[in-house]
Design a protein around this motif. Structure first.
Motif, PDB file in Angstrom:
ATOM      1  N   ARG A 161      34.099  38.753  30.158  1.00 55.03           N
ATOM      2  CA  ARG A 161      34.137  37.701  29.613  1.00 55.03           C
ATOM      3  C   ARG A 161      35.480  36.513  30.636  1.00 55.03           C
ATOM      4  O   ARG A 161      35.206  35.891  31.149  1.00 55.03           O
ATOM      5  CB  ARG A 161      34.729  38.037  28.614  1.00 55.03           C
ATOM      6  N   ILE A 165      35.488  33.807  33.166  1.00 57.73           N
ATOM      7  CA  ILE A 165      36.616  32.837  32.699  1.00 57.73           C
ATOM      8  C   ILE A 165      36.479  32.474  34.647  1.00 57.73           C
ATOM      9  O   ILE A 165      37.005  31.062  34.536  1.00 57.73           O
ATOM     10  CB  ILE A 165      36.892  32.979  32.107  1.00 57.73           C
ATOM     11  N   ASN A 166      36.569  33.825  35.155  1.00 58.73           N
ATOM     12  CA  ASN A 166      37.950  33.754  35.941  1.00 58.73           C
ATOM     13  C   ASN A 166      37.768  34.047  36.891  1.00 58.73           C
ATOM     14  O   ASN A 166      38.262  35.469  36.638  1.00 58.73           O
ATOM     15  CB  ASN A 166      39.554  33.159  36.123  1.00 58.73           C
ATOM     16  N   MET A 169      40.265  35.853  39.816  1.00 57.38           N
ATOM     17  CA  MET A 169      41.055  37.006  39.130  1.00 57.38           C
ATOM     18  C   MET A 169      41.167  38.354  38.549  1.00 57.38           C
ATOM     19  O   MET A 169      41.330  39.179  38.679  1.00 57.38           O
ATOM     20  CB  MET A 169      41.879  36.054  37.319  1.00 57.38           C
ATOM     21  N   GLN A 173      41.472  41.745  39.973  1.00 60.20           N
ATOM     22  CA  GLN A 173      42.066  43.214  39.150  1.00 60.20           C
ATOM     23  C   GLN A 173      40.886  44.249  38.526  1.00 60.20           C
ATOM     24  O   GLN A 173      40.871  44.991  38.243  1.00 60.20           O
ATOM     25  CB  GLN A 173      42.531  42.455  37.944  1.00 60.20           C
ATOM     26  N   ILE A 175      37.749  44.099  38.678  1.00 56.51           N
ATOM     27  CA  ILE A 175      36.749  44.133  38.100  1.00 56.51           C
ATOM     28  C   ILE A 175      35.456  43.614  38.880  1.00 56.51           C
ATOM     29  O   ILE A 175      35.743  42.892  39.865  1.00 56.51           O
ATOM     30  CB  ILE A 175      36.618  42.976  36.817  1.00 56.51           C
TER      31      ILE A 175
ATOM     32  N   PHE B  86      48.969  34.214  42.808  1.00 60.20           N
ATOM     33  CA  PHE B  86      48.224  33.212  43.417  1.00 60.20           C
ATOM     34  C   PHE B  86      48.648  32.105  43.649  1.00 60.20           C
ATOM     35  O   PHE B  86      50.003  31.662  42.820  1.00 60.20           O
ATOM     36  CB  PHE B  86      46.801  32.755  43.413  1.00 60.20           C
ATOM     37  N   MET B  90      46.699  28.680  37.742  1.00 58.65           N
ATOM     38  CA  MET B  90      45.604  28.798  36.240  1.00 58.65           C
ATOM     39  C   MET B  90      44.299  30.304  37.068  1.00 58.65           C
ATOM     40  O   MET B  90      44.150  30.295  36.319  1.00 58.65           O
ATOM     41  CB  MET B  90      44.540  27.658  36.869  1.00 58.65           C
ATOM     42  N   MET B  91      45.052  30.482  38.594  1.00 60.32           N
ATOM     43  CA  MET B  91      43.928  31.242  38.639  1.00 60.32           C
ATOM     44  C   MET B  91      44.291  32.779  38.487  1.00 60.32           C
ATOM     45  O   MET B  91      43.419  33.649  38.729  1.00 60.32           O
ATOM     46  CB  MET B  91      44.348  30.887  40.396  1.00 60.32           C
ATOM     47  N   GLY B  92      45.968  33.227  38.352  1.00 60.20           N
ATOM     48  CA  GLY B  92      45.949  34.378  38.525  1.00 60.20           C
ATOM     49  C   GLY B  92      45.877  34.951  36.982  1.00 60.20           C
ATOM     50  O   GLY B  92      45.556  36.520  36.598  1.00 60.20           O
ATOM     51  N   THR B  93      45.385  34.057  36.061  1.00 61.12           N
ATOM     52  CA  THR B  93      45.210  34.595  34.833  1.00 61.12           C
ATOM     53  C   THR B  93      43.960  34.122  33.898  1.00 61.12           C
ATOM     54  O   THR B  93      43.289  33.532  34.678  1.00 61.12           O
ATOM     55  CB  THR B  93      45.887  34.534  32.998  1.00 61.12           C
ATOM     56  N   ALA B  94      43.236  34.625  32.931  1.00 59.67           N
ATOM     57  CA  ALA B  94      41.702  33.936  32.226  1.00 59.67           C
ATOM     58  C   ALA B  94      42.490  33.151  30.975  1.00 59.67           C
ATOM     59  O   ALA B  94      43.111  33.563  30.516  1.00 59.67           O
ATOM     60  CB  ALA B  94      40.785  35.280  31.835  1.00 59.67           C
ATOM     61  N   ASP B  96      41.414  31.643  29.225  1.00 58.60           N
ATOM     62  CA  ASP B  96      40.276  31.457  27.695  1.00 58.60           C
ATOM     63  C   ASP B  96      40.206  33.198  26.931  1.00 58.60           C
ATOM     64  O   ASP B  96      39.791  33.010  26.123  1.00 58.60           O
ATOM     65  CB  ASP B  96      39.029  30.718  27.481  1.00 58.60           C
ATOM     66  N   MET B  97      41.326  33.936  27.554  1.00 57.70           N
ATOM     67  CA  MET B  97      41.611  34.923  26.713  1.00 57.70           C
ATOM     68  C   MET B  97      42.732  35.131  26.274  1.00 57.70           C
ATOM     69  O   MET B  97      43.914  34.241  26.938  1.00 57.70           O
ATOM     70  CB  MET B  97      41.081  36.216  27.607  1.00 57.70           C
ATOM     71  N   GLU B 101      45.180  40.233  26.072  1.00 60.31           N
ATOM     72  CA  GLU B 101      43.275  41.200  26.874  1.00 60.31           C
ATOM     73  C   GLU B 101      43.438  40.482  28.032  1.00 60.31           C
ATOM     74  O   GLU B 101      43.775  41.241  28.901  1.00 60.31           O
ATOM     75  CB  GLU B 101      42.482  40.366  26.530  1.00 60.31           C
ATOM     76  N   ASN B 102      44.553  39.616  28.665  1.00 65.64           N
ATOM     77  CA  ASN B 102      45.390  39.313  30.326  1.00 65.64           C
ATOM     78  C   ASN B 102      45.706  41.170  30.431  1.00 65.64           C
ATOM     79  O   ASN B 102      45.620  41.184  31.262  1.00 65.64           O
ATOM     80  CB  ASN B 102      45.741  37.888  30.455  1.00 65.64           C
ATOM     81  N   LEU B 105      43.567  43.595  30.608  1.00 64.02           N
ATOM     82  CA  LEU B 105      42.917  43.694  31.985  1.00 64.02           C
ATOM     83  C   LEU B 105      42.803  44.177  32.695  1.00 64.02           C
ATOM     84  O   LEU B 105      42.947  44.881  33.832  1.00 64.02           O
ATOM     85  CB  LEU B 105      42.522  42.293  31.709  1.00 64.02           C
ATOM     86  N   ALA B 106      44.450  44.301  32.904  1.00 62.52           N
ATOM     87  CA  ALA B 106      45.526  44.218  34.626  1.00 62.52           C
ATOM     88  C   ALA B 106      45.835  45.928  34.209  1.00 62.52           C
ATOM     89  O   ALA B 106      45.703  46.441  35.162  1.00 62.52           O
ATOM     90  CB  ALA B 106      46.359  43.483  34.485  1.00 62.52           C
ATOM     91  N   LYS B 145      46.275  32.640  23.710  1.00 62.44           N
ATOM     92  CA  LYS B 145      45.696  31.970  24.562  1.00 62.44           C
ATOM     93  C   LYS B 145      46.792  31.570  26.585  1.00 62.44           C
ATOM     94  O   LYS B 145      47.317  31.179  25.906  1.00 62.44           O
ATOM     95  CB  LYS B 145      44.887  31.440  24.711  1.00 62.44           C
ATOM     96  N   MET B 161      51.369  41.519  34.989  1.00 64.35           N
ATOM     97  CA  MET B 161      50.127  41.490  35.463  1.00 64.35           C
ATOM     98  C   MET B 161      50.004  42.321  36.559  1.00 64.35           C
ATOM     99  O   MET B 161      49.166  43.876  36.925  1.00 64.35           O
ATOM    100  CB  MET B 161      48.792  40.823  35.034  1.00 64.35           C
TER     101      MET B 161
END
Lengths: 303, 264
Positions: A161, A165-166, A169, A173, A175, B86, B90-94, B96-97, B101-102, B105-106, B145, B161
């Motif tokens: 996901r 989305i990105n 990023m 991280q 991925i 960054f 907007m670039m450093g996180t997802a 829509d999550m 969750e972000n 991921l980290a 989000k 993160m």
């Protein structure tokens, strides 16, 4: 009339699995993957050929699922290893699959008459073909939703996901975005092929043309589902896809009943999708229009 | 901790658009060094950071992180040693999550991702504690989000993160530049706190000379793809903007031309 609604419901439930597959690539990975057009036929062809050759229909459907995954792998490799843009990679696989599908079937149309299908068991219990398909298709769709809901909540699922989305990023991280795209494309196309296998067994034939326009039908179902049934939680999102696919079939059955020429269906679908896709733009116009009204009112209210 | 030797990168080689972005940069960061990087447009600051992160392969030279040559590792594998923030919030996180969750991921950066559930309850408590340290009230919004956060909040979240797994090197690419001055100051203050508490080796690009002087224990200035000024320790503490401009002029034989840097 009841017959028509049942038929639409049955077909809608089978297409909902295809819709979920399209959702995996189009919405989750953010890739408009045209492989779908070929992989739905590939699923139908694989299952039909296997059943005709005497394979158990459930095993044949599983085989179709795997064939679809391979089609997705092909697109994924063209995109990630050879750096072909995803849209073009999908088109290449789609075109290649046309020949592959003819090879698999041996001819352009493979009838499935007097053979066992995945619905045979339910039909033997006294259900009509439509009812058997509704029960089986509904169960299959539910199973797919439960499995995907779990999958997209796992570490790998979340990484897929995030990739959609990105991507930048996601790489930051740690991925492997290429690997995640590959898994997503394989999963999506496997579901689309499974849907094709179930559709072929329902309509008792596989046809080389049956995939034409399927991506648009899939997109239409995704969008109808999102517009009519919302996109709140992840689970309800998947359920809305099923409603979207069924609604699409009901709409089609309705316009055919009202006397629309069947040849005009694809034009009708394309226009529906174009309108649905442009809805956000319209709502933006409307909100800016409303805002402009409000700002005009302001001076008056002050005085 | 970070050893860069004679790093070169040319964009569009042998065309009319040829651009030498890195002309043999050598730089050595000790553990705990907090380095501000400054320089005009096209000086090679971002190219340097991206080359370290593995966004594109350099043409020549060596990059070692903690004694390990990372030049052949792809971007997602190098991420195991790096934390990145960054310029674009907007670039450093997802977006829509969810926030949690972000963070999850980290937290799995540099680990093999499996089919186990993405977040555990124990983790959630850990995240709440980490976020409450920011003082932005994000600890109560784990299920929000990321796209609903303001730019400053997103940069703060990205910082958390980036540093969640104690990276060998933290790379900040003008991470406060897109924010309003007050928010930028808050983000810089949070940066100092996080870098200080973990003693992180940090490379921070900034366009703001005052920030470059105020933050970190070392300052380098880049020009035309090389490091032209390198000031550290006591000398940096007493540094002023006119000093810096004069140093730049002596080192490069050019006057500093970046309005953003002077006015900021």
């Amino acid at each position: 009339m009841q017959q028509i609604i049942q038929g639409a419901l049955a077909l809608g439930l089978l297409w909902s699995i295809m819709t979920i597959g399209v959702y995996c690539t189009y919405r989750i990975l953010n890739i408009a993957d045209l492989t779908a057009e070929g992989s739905i036929t590939l699923g139908a062809a694989t299952a039909a050929a296997a059943i005709v050759a005497g394979t158990n229909p459930f095993a044949a459907s599983a085989l179709a699922f795997c064939a679809g995954a391979l089609a997705g792998l092909s697109t994924a490799l063209l995109h990630t290893k050879l750096r072909i843009p995803p849209l073009l990679a999908g088109i290449l696989t789609m075109i290649a699959l046309y020949s592959v599908n003819l090879r698999v079937m041996g001819k352009a149309n493979l009838p499935l008459l007097r053979v066992q299908s995945v619905y045979s068991g339910l039909e033997n219990m006294g259900l009509t073909k439509n009812m058997a398909t509704i029960v089986f298709g509904g169960g299959a769709a539910l199973l797919v939703i439960v499995i995907l809901y779990w999958f997209f909540g796992t570490e790998i699922g979340c990484a897929i996901r995030a990739t959609g989305i990105n991507a930048r990023m996601s790489r930051a991280q740690g991925i492997n975005t290429d690997a995640m795209k590959t898994i997503g494309l394989m999963l999506g196309n496997a579901l689309i092929a499974l849907s094709g296998a179930l559709i072929a067994q329902y309509q008792s034939f596989a046809d080389i043309q049956m995939g034409t326009g399927s991506i648009v039908i899939g997109l239409a179902s995704v969008i109808i589902g999102e517009v009519l049934f919302g996109k709140k939680g992840f689970f309800s999102r998947f359920v809305s896809l099923v409603f979207g696919a069924v609604t699409y079939r009901l709409i089609i059955a309705g316009v055919l009943k009202m006397g629309m020429n069947a040849n005009d269906l694809k034009l009708f679908t394309a226009i529906t999708v174009a309108i649905a896709l442009s809805l956000p733009v319209f709502s933006e116009y409307i909100s800016t229009f409303k805002k402009s009204l409000r700002t005009e009112e302001l001076p008056c209210s002050k005085s | 901790m970070l050893e860069i030797v004679n790093l070169t990168k040319v964009f569009n080689p042998s065309t009319v658009n040829e651009m030498v972005a890195l002309a043999g940069v050598s730089l050595s960061l000790n553990e705990g060094d907090y380095v501000a990087v400054i320089g005009g447009n096209g000086a090679g600051k971002s190219t340097l950071l991206n080359a370290i992160a593995g966004v594109y392969p350099p043409d020549g030279g060596r990059i070692e992180i903690d004694g390990k040559d990372v030049k052949s590792l792809p971007e997602h594998k190098r991420a195991a040693f790096l934390g990145r923030v960054f310029q674009d919030p907007m670039m450093g996180t997802a977006g829509d999550m969810l926030i949690e969750e972000n963070l999850a991921l980290a937290r799995r950066r540099g680990k093999f991702r499996t089919l186990s559930w993405s977040i555990s309850t124990a983790e959630r408590n850990e995240y709440r504690e980490l976020l409450s340290g920011l003082g932005l009230g994000l600890e109560d919004r784990l299920k929000t989000k990321a796209k609903l956060l303001s730019g400053g909040q997103r940069q703060a979240l990205t910082l958390v993160m980036a540093t969640l797994r104690n990276p060998k090197v933290l790379l900040l690419d003008e991470h406060a530049a897109a924010l309003d001055p007050k928010t930028a100051a808050t983000v810089m203050e949070i940066t100092d706190r996080i870098v200080g508490s973990h003693n992180l080796t940090t490379l921070m690009i900034t366009h703001n000379m005052h920030d470059a002087i105020k933050h970190g224990n070392r300052l380098i200035m880049m020009h035309k793809g090389t490091v032209v000024v390198d000031i550290r320790g006591k000398e940096k503490e007493s540094l002023t903007v006119p000093d810096l401009l004069a140093q730049f002029q002596i080192a490069s034989g050019d006057s500093f031309t970046d309005d953003r840097a002077l006015l900021g």
